[in-house]
Design a protein around this motif. Structure first.
Motif: not given
Length: 556
Positions: A516-533
């Motif tokens: 449902k969701h992309k990890v490496l999104t264009e939004d760098a902040s969201v991507a970094s949070a999802r990488l943590l997750l």
């Protein structure tokens, strides 16, 4: 950590209720605050039945107790978002989102130790498992016992016990004599003699192979010896070769025992005789009709058991008594035996042995492992140990791989019948449970490598507030927070299948998120949070697989 904070918050509410007189509580003996996760997600993150357990002492309905406590529970300065009363008096807690985020840092900080619990406190535990007679190769039933025993031992070690994995080699008695006779007759057959091969001798082709091997080493020399000597040579050679094969098969299956204990050594050292004499002195073993009997009925067995026959031969029970007495002499605080389900009737007499030797039966556990039905694409695979036509553990591991075999053996509670489908275990799809879990680890490894190549990095949980907020993300975090509780339950109850269930649930949550969701999104902040997750998810998957003796591949 979250549960501790919740209990502390509720405890403070109890103290306030006692102070204002709305409830009467013995502060020195505060009631136990049990917290559980509601089965329905809408009922909150945790629930307690505290009001119901207190109702009788407070002489009021449970819901009234809950109504008194509710306004006293701090939701301003605590991790609690809101509290509600449900049903007859359950108190449901809904936690603030930020209460869950530190779980991510905890997972990554603890790494391979995340989930570890310490209730074992260094107590010495012996887990004896497999212990198959060295009269033939291991079959799939032995494989299930090996997977269960190994996983139980590793779980207990992770829970703080000092664990020894042991294999008891039944290298004495009638079965070894029968093995020697089986090889000896096949040996004679190789040299042109016509023989009558008894039905109760070992029938498999491996007996012929052993006779051929021995013929290449000793030749016809064996036939020039007295038959008793020839049979003894055949027995020793065959048992040694089969035992080496068993060790190789277990090693390929990822099972490595710390100690291999010979039954014959108990006789050679005089420990069997000593154990019998000790129990005679205690009045536990008595003579009747020329035989010596153990008063197992004094300890709940249905009848007394023979230890020494009237002809002077000892029974299997005699060496088992000596072996188990010796276990406690080695200083083990707890002894766990893993047996096939057909040994159920043997438990009462072994409990009698433990108690008669001065130990508590609470220090002795038997895990009974039910049978395995081997299938191929849903159709039964015929097996017959009588004719020697059975599927060996080696054949299963060679076909499916160690990881798939171990996971499949641990998919159900060992007390339940297990269907093992060879074709399913080989599939490279999500239908295969081990593939379903391992794929998550490999997929995350691929994402993390891509992130590294792009110069992206995971944030810390304090920076993830407001960035991790979807239902799919929160479900994964909450599942990871449960991991140490699952490990503790699996260790206390000796139930490694809880880990397989947990891993499949966590893998399912990741698949739902990833679809449902992309990890490496264009939004760098969201991507970094999802990488943590996802880094945390990968760590927990790897830890759980490790407890089961299963690899966590980087590529699939």
């Amino acid at each position: 950590m979250i549960l501790e904070v919740l209990r502390s918050t509720v405890s403070e509410a109890l103290k306030k209720a006692n102070a204002d007189g709305s409830l009467t509580i013995d502060i020195a003996g505060m009631p136990e605050i049990m917290l559980e996760e509601p089965k329905i997600e809408a009922h909150g993150d945790f629930s307690t039945n505290l009001a119901m357990t207190m109702a009788k002492s407070q002489k009021m309905p449970p819901r009234k107790v809950a109504e008194i406590l509710l306004p006293l529970i701090d939701t301003e300065k605590s991790i609690i978002e809101k509290v509600e009363i449900a049903g007859p008096g359950f108190i449901n807690f809904y936690l603030k989102k930020d209460a869950w985020l530190p779980v991510l840092d905890e997972v990554l900080k603890d790494g391979k130790d995340y989930g570890r619990v310490f209730f074992g406190k260094g107590q010495k535990v012996q887990v004896e498992f497999v212990s198959a007679n060295p009269t033939g190769p291991l079959h799939v039933g032995h494989g299930r016992g090996a997977a269960v025993g190994d996983a139980v031992a590793d779980l207990l070690s992770f829970c703080g016990y000092d664990v020894v994995k042991e294999y008891y080699i039944n290298d004495s008695g009638r079965q070894i004599s029968t093995l020697g006779g089986s090889v000896y007759l096949r040996f004679k057959e190789l040299h042109g003699e016509k023989i009558e091969f008894p039905e109760d001798y070992y029938q498999g082709d491996y007996i012929i192979d052993l006779a051929k091997e021995l013929d290449g080493i000793r030749g016809a020399e064996i036939l020039s010896l007295p038959e008793a000597d020839g049979r003894l040579i055949c027995a020793r050679y065959a048992a040694d070769q089969i035992m080496e094969g068993i060790k190789d098969d277990l090693n390929a299956f990822g099972v490595n025992h710390n100690k291999w204990y010979s039954e014959q050594s108990l006789y050679d050292s005089g420990k069997v005789e000593k154990a019998i004499e000790d129990l005679k002195a205690r009045g536990v073993i008595y003579e009747n009709d020329g035989a010596w009997w153990f008063r197992t009925t004094d300890y709940g067995d249905e009848k007394d058991r023979v230890v020494v026959r009237s002809n002077g031969d000892t029974t299997y029970f005699a060496s088992d008594i000596a072996y188990h007495m010796e276990k406690y002499e080695r200083g083990f605080d707890r002894v766990i035996d893993v047996w096939g389900a057909d040994h159920h009737g043997y438990i009462p007499r072994m409990n009698a042995c433990i108690q008669a030797s001065g130990n508590s039966k609470d220090k002795f556990n038997v895990i009974l492992v039910q049978l395995v039905a081997l299938l191929r694409a849903g159709e039964p695979v015929a097996m017959s140990t009588r004719t020697g036509e059975f599927v060996t553990l080696k054949e299963v591991v060679d076909e499916t791989g160690k990881d798939a075999a171990r996971f499949m053996f641990l998919m159900r509670h060992y007390d339940s019948h297990l269907d093992f489908d060879l074709e399913l275990a080989k599939k490279k799809t999500n239908e295969n449970p081990v593939y379903y879990v391992q794929y998550v680890h490999a997929r995350i490894a691929s994402i993390l490598k891509k992130a590294l190549d792009e110069g992206r990095a995971a944030c810390v949980s304090s920076d993830a507030s407001g960035l991790i907020e979807t239902e799919e993300e929160m479900r994964m975090i909450k599942a990871m927070a449960r991991y140490s509780q699952i490990v503790g339950l699996a260790g206390k109850n000796l139930e490694p299948h809880r880990i397989t269930f947990y891993l499949m649930d966590l893998a399912g949550l990741f698949h739902a998120f990833y679809n449902k969701h992309k990890v490496l999104t264009e939004d760098a902040s969201v991507a970094s949070a999802r990488l943590l997750l996802i880094s945390a998810v990968q760590t927990v998957i790897r830890n759980g697989l490790s407890l089961l003796g299963i690899s966590a591949p980087e590529h699939m």
